[in-house]
Write a protein that holds these residues in place. Structure first.
Motif, PDB file in Angstrom:
ATOM      1  N   ILE A  99       0.856  -1.190   0.000  1.00 44.06           N
ATOM      2  CA  ILE A  99       0.000   0.000   0.000  1.00 44.06           C
ATOM      3  C   ILE A  99       0.891   1.238   0.000  1.00 44.06           C
ATOM      4  O   ILE A  99       1.987   1.220   0.572  1.00 44.06           O
ATOM      5  N   ASP A 100       0.440   2.309  -0.666  1.00 45.34           N
ATOM      6  CA  ASP A 100       1.209   3.559  -0.676  1.00 45.34           C
ATOM      7  C   ASP A 100       1.125   4.234   0.682  1.00 45.34           C
ATOM      8  O   ASP A 100       0.160   4.042   1.428  1.00 45.34           O
ATOM      9  N   ALA A 101       2.127   5.062   0.977  1.00 42.38           N
ATOM     10  CA  ALA A 101       2.178   5.707   2.287  1.00 42.38           C
ATOM     11  C   ALA A 101       1.255   6.925   2.378  1.00 42.38           C
ATOM     12  O   ALA A 101       1.002   7.429   3.465  1.00 42.38           O
ATOM     13  N   ASP A 102       0.747   7.378   1.234  1.00 43.55           N
ATOM     14  CA  ASP A 102       0.030   8.663   1.250  1.00 43.55           C
ATOM     15  C   ASP A 102      -1.477   8.527   1.465  1.00 43.55           C
ATOM     16  O   ASP A 102      -2.219   9.493   1.303  1.00 43.55           O
ATOM     17  N   LEU A 103      -1.926   7.303   1.796  1.00 42.09           N
ATOM     18  CA  LEU A 103      -3.336   7.030   2.092  1.00 42.09           C
ATOM     19  C   LEU A 103      -4.266   7.272   0.899  1.00 42.09           C
ATOM     20  O   LEU A 103      -5.457   7.495   1.077  1.00 42.09           O
ATOM     21  N   GLN A 104      -3.707   7.227  -0.316  1.00 43.76           N
ATOM     22  CA  GLN A 104      -4.600   7.318  -1.482  1.00 43.76           C
ATOM     23  C   GLN A 104      -5.366   6.006  -1.635  1.00 43.76           C
ATOM     24  O   GLN A 104      -6.450   5.987  -2.201  1.00 43.76           O
ATOM     25  N   ASP A 105      -4.756   4.932  -1.132  1.00 43.73           N
ATOM     26  CA  ASP A 105      -5.437   3.642  -1.107  1.00 43.73           C
ATOM     27  C   ASP A 105      -5.929   3.420   0.320  1.00 43.73           C
ATOM     28  O   ASP A 105      -5.165   3.571   1.263  1.00 43.73           O
ATOM     29  N   GLU A 126      -7.453  11.398  -2.126  1.00 43.23           N
ATOM     30  CA  GLU A 126      -6.391  12.359  -2.364  1.00 43.23           C
ATOM     31  C   GLU A 126      -5.226  12.076  -1.446  1.00 43.23           C
ATOM     32  O   GLU A 126      -5.400  11.520  -0.367  1.00 43.23           O
ATOM     33  N   ARG A 127      -4.040  12.460  -1.872  1.00 47.12           N
ATOM     34  CA  ARG A 127      -2.847  12.334  -1.036  1.00 47.12           C
ATOM     35  C   ARG A 127      -3.099  13.100   0.261  1.00 47.12           C
ATOM     36  O   ARG A 127      -3.516  14.249   0.240  1.00 47.12           O
ATOM     37  N   VAL A 128      -2.855  12.430   1.382  1.00 50.87           N
ATOM     38  CA  VAL A 128      -3.235  13.021   2.664  1.00 50.87           C
ATOM     39  C   VAL A 128      -2.367  14.231   3.019  1.00 50.87           C
ATOM     40  O   VAL A 128      -2.860  15.207   3.570  1.00 50.87           O
TER      41      VAL A 128
END
Ligand code: UDP
Ligand code: MG
Length: 326
Positions: free
Chosen positions: A98-104, A205-207
């Protein structure tokens, strides 16, 4: 004692590069979700050579979150190399990324795990049902990318599936055994052909922070994908050669006709254009050949794509550096 044994049911790989701004939000959202699954898990934070406070923050979070494992690469090696480092270091019977930016949304991970277990699947893709939060450029370039990749690798590549997915241990071991240098997992995973399912989600969206995927990295990912799966661009040289040859033939015939009719034409411009055209075609073809030869060269060198500098589950990982990378 953090779970570092084969009893680990789930590993969650989070590649991160300069994500100090997104990290607190990630931890506070990911942890309750994983704690709620009730399984023994590890979170593999792969720090891709961050130069901001990511490393320091990770250490801080680890003091009261024993399941958080930190794998630090010695330099910025790129998203796919960070994923690879995670896959090679993971212990889990299932491995999510999972990506770190919480887009997922992390909330989908238990859903993926349930689906994989109940239907005995080796791969569960996270498929984006909605990209309305991405920029127009990102949406269009992604659309073109997936169209091209599906034509190249095959229809089993799900459109709009990035690197948010769950893999079984068998699938991970299959990926680990592949000798490819620059692996593009979103293409390699479908190529494996293991039984798979899908979970759809809305891409948020990127958090916090900025994208770590500038155009140059996007282009590199696309070129890696194309050259890893197809030699078709090499055939372009042949086709351009055929076109030039036919055009030349027509021009010779035309020149002869004009000559026989007794008209001498001052054909400097056409000559010049033909010369430029051929020069351009040749340079393109040489460049394409160079691209593939460069890849053969790196494949022959077999240099690791990353070095692990530190692994919190194994202490200073100096001795395993390099060996882990291929
Ligand atoms: N990333 C990484 N190394 C890099 C670039 C990106 O580990 O060289 C990570 C990044 O921290 C994030 C994920 O890869 O967790 C996806 O990157 P990003 O969200 O910036 O890409 P985008 O969503 O804009 O395509
Ligand atoms: Mg992102």
């Amino acid at each position: 004692m953090p779970p570092v044994s084969s009893a680990t049911a789930l590993s969650v790989i989070v590649p991160m590069y300069n994500e100090e701004e997104a990290l607190p939000a990630l931890v506070s959202r990911l942890r309750p979700v994983l704690d709620g699954t009730g399984v023994l898990y590890e979170v593999l934070a792969v720090d891709d050579g961050s130069t901001d406070r990511t490393a320091e923050l990770l250490e801080k979070f680890r003091t009261d979150w024993p399941e958080l494992r930190i794998v630090r690469l010695r330099g910025n090696s790129g998203h796919q190399a960070a994923l690879r480092a995670g896959l090679h270091s993971s212990y889990g019977a299932y491995v999510a990324s999972i990506d770190a930016d919480l887009q997922d949304p992390p909330e989908k991970i238990p859903e993926m795990l349930d689906l994989a277990r109940s239907e005995n699947l080796d791969i569960v893709y996270g498929v984006r049902s909605d990209r309305s939060t991405d920029t127009g450029f990102k949406r269009r370039s992604a659309g073109a990318y997936y169209w091209l990749m599906r034509r190249m690798v095959g229809k089993q590549v799900p459109a709009q599936a990035g690197d948010f997915r769950l893999l079984s241990r068998e699938a991970v071991e299959a990926l680990k055994s592949l000798p490819d240098q620059h692996q593009v997992y979103r293409l390699l995973v479908p190529w494996l052909g293991f039984p798979s399912g899908q979970v759809t989600y809305r891409r948020g969206e990127r958090v916090a922070g900025e994208t770590k995927y500038p155009l140059s990295k996007m282009i590199r990912l696309a070129v890696d994908g194309i050259t890893n799966f197809s030699a078709a661009p090499l055939r372009l040289a042949t086709w351009l050669g055929v076109i030039s040859f036919v055009t030349c033939f027509v021009m010779i015939a035309w020149t002869l006709v004009v000559f026989l009719l007794g008209k001498t034409v001052p054909g400097w411009s056409s000559l010049f254009v033909a010369m430029l055209f051929l020069g351009g075609v040749q340079l393109i073809c040489v460049g394409l050949l160079g691209e593939y030869i460069g890849r053969i060269y790196t494949a022959v060198q077999r240099r690791p794509t990353y070095f692990i500098g530190y692994d919190s589950a194994r202490g200073e990982a100096g001795e395993s550096a390099g060996k882990k990378g291929n």
